[in-house]
Design an enzyme around this catalytic site. Sequence first.
Site, PDB file in Angstrom:
ATOM      1  CE1 TYR A   1     -27.781  53.490  18.165  1.00 48.07           C
ATOM      2  CE2 TYR A   1     -29.562  53.479  19.749  1.00 48.07           C
ATOM      3  CZ  TYR A   1     -28.314  53.724  19.527  1.00 48.07           C
ATOM      4  OH  TYR A   1     -27.514  54.070  20.623  1.00 48.07           O
TER       5      TYR A   1
ATOM      6  CG  LEU B   1     -25.904  45.387  32.701  1.00 49.96           C
ATOM      7  CD1 LEU B   1     -26.943  44.778  32.418  1.00 49.96           C
ATOM      8  CD2 LEU B   1     -25.377  45.165  34.153  1.00 49.96           C
ATOM      9  N   GLY B   2     -21.621  46.245  30.266  1.00 55.43           N
ATOM     10  CA  GLY B   2     -20.656  45.845  29.299  1.00 55.43           C
ATOM     11  C   GLY B   2     -21.186  45.097  28.022  1.00 55.43           C
ATOM     12  NE  ARG B   3     -20.733  47.813  23.308  1.00 58.34           N
ATOM     13  CZ  ARG B   3     -20.309  48.490  23.900  1.00 58.34           C
ATOM     14  NH1 ARG B   3     -19.738  48.523  25.080  1.00 58.34           N
ATOM     15  NH2 ARG B   3     -19.932  49.902  23.467  1.00 58.34           N
ATOM     16  N   GLY B   4     -23.618  43.042  28.010  1.00 58.79           N
ATOM     17  CA  GLY B   4     -23.938  41.910  28.549  1.00 58.79           C
ATOM     18  C   GLY B   4     -22.735  41.104  29.194  1.00 58.79           C
TER      19      GLY B   4
ATOM     20  CB  SER C   1     -25.457  40.735  32.290  1.00 61.89           C
ATOM     21  OG  SER C   1     -25.212  39.701  31.349  1.00 61.89           O
TER      22      SER C   1
END
Length: 331
Positions: A56, A206-209, A212
């Site tokens: 990362y 959250l599905g990468r936002g 959300s």
Amino acid sequence: MRTRTLGSTGPTVSALGLGAMGMSGAYGAADREESIATVHAALAAGVTLIDTGDFYGMGHNELLLAEALRGRNRDSYQLSVKFGVLWGPGGQFGGIDARPEAVKNFLAYSLTRLNTDYIDIYRPGRLDPTVPIEETMGALKELVDAGYVRHIGLSEVNAETIRRAHAVHPISDLQIEYSLISRAVEDEVLPTLRELGIGLTAYGVLGRGLISGHWRAGHSAGPGDSRGFSPRFASGNVEHNLTLVEELRRIADAKGCTVAQLAIAWVAARGPDIVPLVGARTRERLAEALPAVDLELTAADLAEIEKAVPRGAARGDRYPAAFMSTLGVGN
């Protein structure tokens, strides 16, 4: 903060974990001071499980966490670290390296960057197709025996790999994407985990936002934001996917919670052996996520959510085509 135990051999951790990837450029530029403040706020709220990866930000995330965790009692939090994903200096994907000698090398660097003597849960970020999982597990077992690693985890592998790895050394948990719009884990993987007494840490809740409640039609990913390459955010798919979010918003409004809280609570409700990871990189988003731990969903709530977002309702793969082959399960 409630707690959950990861499998029959894993640690007891907070019922909600903090995923730190977004603090190191995965979704565009992040504010360093705000990232550190978010880690501090998570700890203050009782979050103990913090997830990172040595890849990362090319080590940036580990160094950031070392700064945020400086002076803290090491026994007051758990670090979950992934290794093995290779990248070139221009951002080119270089494959997966889980050779035994590489495993030990990666760990040595992570221990130094994180300024710690041990990792609570250490796991290959993906399966190395050129190395039998038994060889990778053998090296990890040696690191456990030496005291450098407390527990061994896996990430994004299939049921067969889980069984083979677990036969070498007990696995604490599998980290895999699991959300209302990513449910392939339910077919074979989740039943296998439960049969073997292995926990699940769910990322992408959250599905990468996307689910959300904050992503809007017409919004475009900024520079350095990986969602710009995500099929689910692509034009033609994102519009459809956001109609699912509006259905969730209707349910959330009636429940007196936010869409994000509803989506997180749904994952948590799939079983006491599952710990959702939230990728909050601001205190505001963290504060929104925390109440999801205490949000009780009734059987009627779950049925309504299932009707609003049935399995397979989302359009687009969860990763670009080039990366789908590295996954143990699909969407």
